[in-house]
Design an enzyme around this catalytic site. Structure first.
Site, PDB file in Angstrom:
ATOM      1  N   GLY A 258       0.761  -1.244   0.000  1.00  0.00           N
ATOM      2  CA  GLY A 258       0.000   0.000   0.000  1.00  0.00           C
ATOM      3  C   GLY A 258       0.790   1.291   0.000  1.00  0.00           C
ATOM      4  O   GLY A 258       0.227   2.362  -0.241  1.00  0.00           O
TER       5      GLY A 258
ATOM      6  N   PRO B 288       4.701  -5.180  -0.640  1.00  0.00           N
ATOM      7  CA  PRO B 288       4.740  -4.011  -1.522  1.00  0.00           C
ATOM      8  C   PRO B 288       4.652  -4.412  -2.998  1.00  0.00           C
ATOM      9  O   PRO B 288       5.264  -5.390  -3.415  1.00  0.00           O
ATOM     10  CB  PRO B 288       6.114  -3.406  -1.215  1.00  0.00           C
ATOM     11  CG  PRO B 288       6.943  -4.553  -0.744  1.00  0.00           C
ATOM     12  CD  PRO B 288       6.004  -5.459  -0.006  1.00  0.00           C
ATOM     13  N   GLY B 289       3.875  -3.679  -3.750  1.00  0.00           N
ATOM     14  CA  GLY B 289       3.802  -3.900  -5.191  1.00  0.00           C
ATOM     15  C   GLY B 289       4.274  -2.651  -5.911  1.00  0.00           C
ATOM     16  O   GLY B 289       5.386  -2.560  -6.419  1.00  0.00           O
ATOM     17  N   ARG B 290       3.386  -1.646  -5.882  1.00  0.00           N
ATOM     18  CA  ARG B 290       3.663  -0.374  -6.558  1.00  0.00           C
ATOM     19  C   ARG B 290       5.015   0.220  -6.161  1.00  0.00           C
ATOM     20  O   ARG B 290       5.791   0.635  -7.024  1.00  0.00           O
ATOM     21  CB  ARG B 290       2.549   0.617  -6.184  1.00  0.00           C
ATOM     22  CG  ARG B 290       2.529   1.900  -6.996  1.00  0.00           C
ATOM     23  CD  ARG B 290       1.551   2.909  -6.375  1.00  0.00           C
ATOM     24  NE  ARG B 290       0.244   2.340  -6.121  1.00  0.00           N
ATOM     25  CZ  ARG B 290      -0.764   2.329  -6.982  1.00  0.00           C
ATOM     26  NH1 ARG B 290      -0.633   2.884  -8.148  1.00  0.00           N
ATOM     27  NH2 ARG B 290      -1.928   1.783  -6.652  1.00  0.00           N
TER      28      ARG B 290
ATOM     29  N   ARG C  99      -4.737   3.272 -16.364  1.00  0.00           N
ATOM     30  CA  ARG C  99      -4.954   3.952 -15.080  1.00  0.00           C
ATOM     31  C   ARG C  99      -5.614   5.320 -15.215  1.00  0.00           C
ATOM     32  O   ARG C  99      -6.504   5.647 -14.429  1.00  0.00           O
ATOM     33  CB  ARG C  99      -3.658   4.034 -14.269  1.00  0.00           C
ATOM     34  CG  ARG C  99      -3.177   2.652 -13.794  1.00  0.00           C
ATOM     35  CD  ARG C  99      -1.992   2.737 -12.847  1.00  0.00           C
ATOM     36  NE  ARG C  99      -2.339   3.323 -11.570  1.00  0.00           N
ATOM     37  CZ  ARG C  99      -2.023   4.534 -11.176  1.00  0.00           C
ATOM     38  NH1 ARG C  99      -1.309   5.322 -11.959  1.00  0.00           N
ATOM     39  NH2 ARG C  99      -2.403   4.993 -10.010  1.00  0.00           N
TER      40      ARG C  99
ATOM     41  N   TYR D 272      -8.837   5.362 -13.042  1.00  0.00           N
ATOM     42  CA  TYR D 272      -8.739   6.019 -11.733  1.00  0.00           C
ATOM     43  C   TYR D 272      -8.474   7.526 -11.829  1.00  0.00           C
ATOM     44  O   TYR D 272      -8.120   8.139 -10.832  1.00  0.00           O
ATOM     45  CB  TYR D 272      -7.558   5.446 -10.921  1.00  0.00           C
ATOM     46  CG  TYR D 272      -7.453   3.951 -10.810  1.00  0.00           C
ATOM     47  CD1 TYR D 272      -8.439   3.213 -10.150  1.00  0.00           C
ATOM     48  CD2 TYR D 272      -6.351   3.269 -11.310  1.00  0.00           C
ATOM     49  CE1 TYR D 272      -8.313   1.835 -10.012  1.00  0.00           C
ATOM     50  CE2 TYR D 272      -6.217   1.895 -11.170  1.00  0.00           C
ATOM     51  CZ  TYR D 272      -7.199   1.186 -10.521  1.00  0.00           C
ATOM     52  OH  TYR D 272      -7.055  -0.168 -10.370  1.00  0.00           O
TER      53      TYR D 272
ATOM     54  N   CYS E  79     -10.395   4.281 -29.680  1.00  0.00           N
ATOM     55  CA  CYS E  79     -11.689   4.874 -30.013  1.00  0.00           C
ATOM     56  C   CYS E  79     -12.513   5.080 -28.763  1.00  0.00           C
ATOM     57  O   CYS E  79     -13.459   4.337 -28.491  1.00  0.00           O
ATOM     58  CB  CYS E  79     -12.435   3.978 -30.981  1.00  0.00           C
ATOM     59  SG  CYS E  79     -11.564   3.899 -32.520  1.00  0.00           S
ATOM     60  N   GLU E  80     -12.131   6.078 -28.004  1.00  0.00           N
ATOM     61  CA  GLU E  80     -12.751   6.334 -26.714  1.00  0.00           C
ATOM     62  C   GLU E  80     -12.362   7.763 -26.370  1.00  0.00           C
ATOM     63  O   GLU E  80     -11.166   8.053 -26.262  1.00  0.00           O
ATOM     64  CB  GLU E  80     -12.117   5.335 -25.716  1.00  0.00           C
ATOM     65  CG  GLU E  80     -12.782   5.178 -24.412  1.00  0.00           C
ATOM     66  CD  GLU E  80     -14.049   4.343 -24.468  1.00  0.00           C
ATOM     67  OE1 GLU E  80     -14.081   3.323 -25.184  1.00  0.00           O
ATOM     68  OE2 GLU E  80     -15.016   4.745 -23.819  1.00  0.00           O
TER      69      GLU E  80
ATOM     70  N   TYR F 216       1.101  -1.554 -12.540  1.00  0.00           N
ATOM     71  CA  TYR F 216      -0.295  -1.479 -12.981  1.00  0.00           C
ATOM     72  C   TYR F 216      -0.454  -0.823 -14.351  1.00  0.00           C
ATOM     73  O   TYR F 216      -1.468  -0.189 -14.638  1.00  0.00           O
ATOM     74  CB  TYR F 216      -1.157  -0.763 -11.920  1.00  0.00           C
ATOM     75  CG  TYR F 216      -1.022  -1.399 -10.551  1.00  0.00           C
ATOM     76  CD1 TYR F 216      -1.458  -2.708 -10.335  1.00  0.00           C
ATOM     77  CD2 TYR F 216      -0.435  -0.733  -9.482  1.00  0.00           C
ATOM     78  CE1 TYR F 216      -1.314  -3.313  -9.094  1.00  0.00           C
ATOM     79  CE2 TYR F 216      -0.287  -1.332  -8.235  1.00  0.00           C
ATOM     80  CZ  TYR F 216      -0.731  -2.611  -8.044  1.00  0.00           C
ATOM     81  OH  TYR F 216      -0.586  -3.218  -6.823  1.00  0.00           O
TER      82      TYR F 216
HETATM   83  C1  LIG Z   1      -2.585  -5.021  -4.388  1.00  0.00           C
HETATM   84  C2  LIG Z   1      -2.133  -5.767  -3.205  1.00  0.00           C
HETATM   85  C3  LIG Z   1      -0.867  -5.527  -2.686  1.00  0.00           C
HETATM   86  C4  LIG Z   1       0.078  -4.498  -3.229  1.00  0.00           C
HETATM   87  O1  LIG Z   1      -0.382  -3.212  -3.088  1.00  0.00           O
HETATM   88  P1  LIG Z   1       0.561  -1.980  -3.519  1.00  0.00           P
HETATM   89  O2  LIG Z   1      -0.267  -0.794  -3.212  1.00  0.00           O
HETATM   90  O3  LIG Z   1       0.850  -2.117  -4.958  1.00  0.00           O
HETATM   91  O4  LIG Z   1       1.789  -2.045  -2.679  1.00  0.00           O
HETATM   92  C5  LIG Z   1      -0.470  -6.298  -1.612  1.00  0.00           C
HETATM   93  N1  LIG Z   1      -1.276  -7.233  -1.082  1.00  0.00           N
HETATM   94  C6  LIG Z   1      -2.497  -7.491  -1.565  1.00  0.00           C
HETATM   95  C7  LIG Z   1      -3.327  -8.548  -0.955  1.00  0.00           C
HETATM   96  C8  LIG Z   1      -2.968  -6.763  -2.636  1.00  0.00           C
HETATM   97  O5  LIG Z   1      -4.198  -7.009  -3.108  1.00  0.00           O
END
Ligand SMILES: *Cc1c(COP(=O)(O)O)cnc(C)c1O
Length: 457
Positions: free
Chosen positions: A264, A307-309, A346, A350, A378-379, A407
């Site tokens: 997050g 962490p992802g993002r 995105r 969003y 086409c949008e 993403y």
């Molecule tokens: C999307 C997600 C993450 C990663 O979230 P980020 O905001 O990209 O860090 C981690 N855990 C779960 C279960 C998720 O759905």
């Protein structure tokens, strides 16, 4: 006239890439043009065409290391950062995070397979999802991949499998801690009204229910409260809430040893974004778990985060070529690029904002103009930038959009039958392909014309 300082001239934070708009190896060459990872972007486009996704290896590794080092620094117990692969899933990304010692979270057979092909050890993979298929659950169990139980349906099937195989299965449960945070409604997951996880008020029933199973062993607790979060407060609260749940579970005889706080942490897409550093985020969550454990005289659980993002977003850029212009006098000038909502959904999903510059004139040195950057789909909503100030530009010029590592590729589509871009990895002046460019012919591969139609024509 006061010169506004370009975001490209800001000091780069090497230890927390999420605090920068640009990859940490971004530079302006002697020719005044943009380079990343020691590679001239213009040269890369000459060779690999556009649109083009580029990932900077140094930024990626620094992000992974920031999580590992902060956990080692602030959390005396065992810990594991787990890369949320939905942000950008590929064999390359799986391999890279694994080489840095991170685990990986997957939410589908496809992501699981990608992780395994990329060399992530099974025991470092966790399997999420609010509607796992039978096949997916069985695949995970057979491969000793830990399943995060999201609902009763998951639990039922795991119970059946454990009985069928007559062996114990360690499980983790996901719950919604009831924490509100200020992020976009679609990516907010920790409040009560969420499709993910068990409601916190239901957990006592769940703890009793797990005790009725012969082979399911509750080993971990998971919560994820949202994405692109700039506040530390929600994660500070989360530690205490999760420890309370561990105490509650103890009353039912469950010894929870793993605590997974989700991901997050936000990143800096534009000058307006002020995310905390990875160090501060990990410190906050570590302290809150440690304090709650101390208060209740509890051994420290294994601390995991996902962490992802903040691992991959800042490492990524997308390069587009400018095509058509349309000037609506007194209103705006549309500038169209060779990609759009298919490679970056995105903005249309969003209303996300990004930063961008011209590759050949990154500092906007000449006269500045305001443009609306439109995609080629086409949008009408396929607009990447509603209004952006760039140097005077013309057809054929390249635009670099920053912060597209997360993403974008993973949420891309073939809308309008537009093939996906190639993706490159750059490091020390070398560029390597990590995803081949699709061709329109690839998109025909799964089309089927029933025989009788062939005969008819
Ligand atoms: C999307 C997600 C993450 C990663 O979230 P980020 O905001 O990209 O860090 C981690 N855990 C779960 C279960 C998720 O759905």
């Amino acid at each position: 006239m006061e010169e506004k300082k370009s975001f490209l001239k800001q000091k780069i934070d090497l230890s927390s890439p999420n605090k920068n708009i640009v990859p940490i190896t971004t530079a302006i060459g002697n020719d005044g043009k943009l380079s990343v990872g020691g590679c001239s972007i213009e040269e890369l486009v000459k060779k690999y065409d556009s649109p083009l996704y580029i990932l900077d290896e140094t930024t990626l590794r620094n992000s992974c290391r920031a999580y590992k080092q902060a956990l080692e620094k602030y959390y005396p117990g065992k810990s594991l950062p787990i890369y949320a692969s939905k942000a950008n899933s590929s064999i390359f990304m799986s391999n890279l995070v694994s080489s840095e010692g991170l685990g990986l979270d997957a939410v589908s057979e496809g992501e699981l397979l990608t992780a395994l092909k990329g060399g992530v050890p099974n025991e470092k993979i966790v399997f999420h999802g609010n509607n796992k298929s039978d096949k997916e659950i069985e695949f995970a169990v057979k491969n000793n991949i830990q399943v995060i139980v999201d609902n009763d349906y998951d639990l039922e099937r795991l119970e059946e499998l454990s009985n069928e195989f007559d062996r114990d299965i360690d499980i983790m449960i996901r719950f919604t801690p009831g924490i509100e945070c200020h992020t976009h409604e679609y990516i907010r997951t920790g409040s009560f009204d969420s499709k993910f996880g068990f409601g916190i008020e239901y957990l006592n029933i769940l703890f009793a229910r797990i005790n009725e199973t012969k082979h399911l062993k509750l080993k971990g607790l998971h919560a994820h409260i949202g994405s692109q979060i700039f506040e530390l407060e929600p994660h500070n609260d989360l530690g205490g809430i999760m420890i309370n749940v561990i105490l509650e579970a103890k009353k039912f005889g469950h010894n929870i040893q793993q605590l997974n706080v989700g991901g997050g942490l936000g990143i800096k897409y534009t000058e307006n974004d002020t995310p905390p550093s990875i160090d501060e985020w990990v410190k906050t969550i570590s302290r809150s778990v440690m304090e709650a454990c101390k208060k209740h005289n509890l051994d420290l659980p294994i601390l995991m985060c996902e962490p992802g993002r903040s691992i991959v977003s800042t490492a990524g850029i997308t390069i587009y070529k400018i095509g058509a212009f349309k000037e609506i006098p007194g209103i705006r000038t549309y500038l169209s690029v060779d990609g759009g909502m298919s490679d970056n959904p995105r903005p249309i999903t969003y209303q996300s904002n990004y930063s961008a510059c011209l590759v050949s004139n990154p500092f906007n040195l000449d006269s500045k103009k305001k443009y609306t950057i439109a995609g080629k789909h086409c949008e009408s909503g396929d607009v990447l930038f509603k209004e952006i100030e760039l140097a005077d530009c013309k057809t054929g010029d390249l635009i670099c959009v920053f912060g597209t590592g997360a993403y974008n590729n993973s949420m891309s589509s073939n809308y309008n039958r537009i093939p996906r871009p190639a993706a490159l990895l750059v490091c020390d002046g070398e560029a390597e392909l990590i995803q081949k460019r699709e061709s329109p012919f690839d998109l025909l591969k799964y089309d089927v014309l029933p025989d009788r139609f062939i005969k008819q024509n």
